[in-house]
Scaffold this active site. Structure first.
Site, PDB file in Angstrom:
ATOM      1  N   ASP A  31       0.866  -1.169   0.000  1.00  0.00           N
ATOM      2  CA  ASP A  31       0.000   0.000   0.000  1.00  0.00           C
ATOM      3  C   ASP A  31       0.911   1.229   0.000  1.00  0.00           C
ATOM      4  O   ASP A  31       2.124   1.120   0.200  1.00  0.00           O
ATOM      5  CB  ASP A  31      -0.889  -0.041   1.246  1.00  0.00           C
ATOM      6  CG  ASP A  31      -1.736   1.203   1.401  1.00  0.00           C
ATOM      7  OD1 ASP A  31      -2.413   1.583   0.439  1.00  0.00           O
ATOM      8  OD2 ASP A  31      -1.697   1.806   2.489  1.00  0.00           O
TER       9      ASP A  31
ATOM     10  N   ASP B 222      -0.190   5.211   1.077  1.00  0.00           N
ATOM     11  CA  ASP B 222      -0.443   6.150   2.177  1.00  0.00           C
ATOM     12  C   ASP B 222      -0.604   5.404   3.499  1.00  0.00           C
ATOM     13  O   ASP B 222      -1.407   4.477   3.612  1.00  0.00           O
ATOM     14  CB  ASP B 222      -1.711   6.953   1.898  1.00  0.00           C
ATOM     15  CG  ASP B 222      -1.596   7.777   0.632  1.00  0.00           C
ATOM     16  OD1 ASP B 222      -0.999   8.855   0.692  1.00  0.00           O
ATOM     17  OD2 ASP B 222      -2.090   7.321  -0.416  1.00  0.00           O
TER      18      ASP B 222
ATOM     19  N   ASP C 253      -1.619  -1.073   5.961  1.00  0.00           N
ATOM     20  CA  ASP C 253      -1.805  -0.461   7.281  1.00  0.00           C
ATOM     21  C   ASP C 253      -3.260  -0.362   7.701  1.00  0.00           C
ATOM     22  O   ASP C 253      -3.545   0.170   8.773  1.00  0.00           O
ATOM     23  CB  ASP C 253      -1.211   0.953   7.281  1.00  0.00           C
ATOM     24  CG  ASP C 253      -1.992   1.898   6.386  1.00  0.00           C
ATOM     25  OD1 ASP C 253      -2.619   2.830   6.915  1.00  0.00           O
ATOM     26  OD2 ASP C 253      -1.988   1.704   5.164  1.00  0.00           O
TER      27      ASP C 253
END
EC number: 3.1.3.18
Length: 272
Positions: free
Chosen positions: A19, A21, A182
């Site tokens: 991922d 951001d 995240d």
């Protein structure tokens, strides 16, 4: 029901998908500036960084709708208002990424994986038009063979389509891949694709501890995936000035260290 499953018990993953951001970069300050600029155009007070941090993770459209609603729930926001606000947000966010920073340990980890022949891909819900400029500015684009933005395919995470697409392009099976993210969307996408997932504690998960999403592995720093996991230690990468034979010897030594970590990770279990 939980089932014991080794975490790459005998070899490195052939493919690691990341991922963006909240995983590789902290983009909240720039996203907050764009959100607050959009809200100001509507005569509304700024949202502020802490609220925006909890709203990130489902793409620009959902972020804008949450900002308009002032809440993570946004069902009452109309499409006409959304379109107008989204255009203002996109214009504001395109101006600069000056406040975005790469998280500690990211560059070391990407370098190490590349030097050891691991293929890498980036899969983000961020609109495609913003991804390449940001990667160039952060000097991260060179590490990824495949880059999938939030509008590259019809589906976004938590749909597994992007992960399945990359694995098909790479010719790699799910058992030979790893996804690093995240958020809940990242964990759900990985599980749906049949891929193991390492989840970072410092990212954006709408204010919830990432461990609650039951990823395969929870880590505090991307360097925790590497053989030299001591955060105070400097990761030693292969030296380009060495002779080919010395580089091979160094690579063998690093690989032996990695095998120790892989065997330790074999104790981790999938959680239902």
């Amino acid at each position: 029901m939980s089932a014991a499953e080794p975490f790459f018990a005998t070899r490195l993953p052939r493919l690691v998908m990341f991922d963006l951001d909240g995983t590789l970069v902290d983009s909240v300050p720039d996203l907050t500036a764009a959100v607050d600029s959009m809200l100001a155009s509507f005569g509304r007070p700024p949202a502020g960084i802490e609220k925006v941090r909890q709203w990130i993770g489902n793409g620009a459209r959902v972020l804008v709708r949450r900002a308009l609603a002032g809440s993570i729930e946004h069902d009452g926001i109309g499409e006409e208002e959304t379109e107008a606000a989204l255009a203002l947000f996109m214009e504001a966010y395109a101006d600069s990424h000056a406040l975005t920073e790469v998280y500690p340990g990211v560059v070391d980890t990407l370098k190490w994986l590349k030097r050891n022949g691991v293929e890498m891909a980036l899969i983000t819900n961020k609109p495609e038009r913003f991804v390449a400029p940001l990667l160039d500015e952060m000097k991260l684009g060179r590490y990824f063979r495949w880059i999938i933005g939030g509008d590259t395919l019809p589906q976004q995470k938590p749909d597994p389509a992007a992960l399945l697409f990359v694995m098909k392009m790479a010719g790699i099976e799910p058992e030979d891949a790893l996804f690093v993210g995240d958020s809940r969307n990242d964990v759900l996408a990985a599980k749906a694709a049949g891929v193991r997932c390492a989840a970072l504690t410092y990212g954006y998960n709408h204010g919830r501890p990432i461990a609650e999403e039951a990823p395969t592995l929870v880590i505090d720093n991307l360097r925790d995936l590497l053989p030299c996991a001591d955060q105070a230690a400097e990761i030693v990468l292969p030296d380009d000035s060495l002779s080919p034979s010395d580089q091979r010897d160094q690579a063998v030594a690093v690989s032996k260290l990695w095998m120790k970590v892989i065997k330790a990770l074999a104790r981790w279990r999938w959680r239902a």
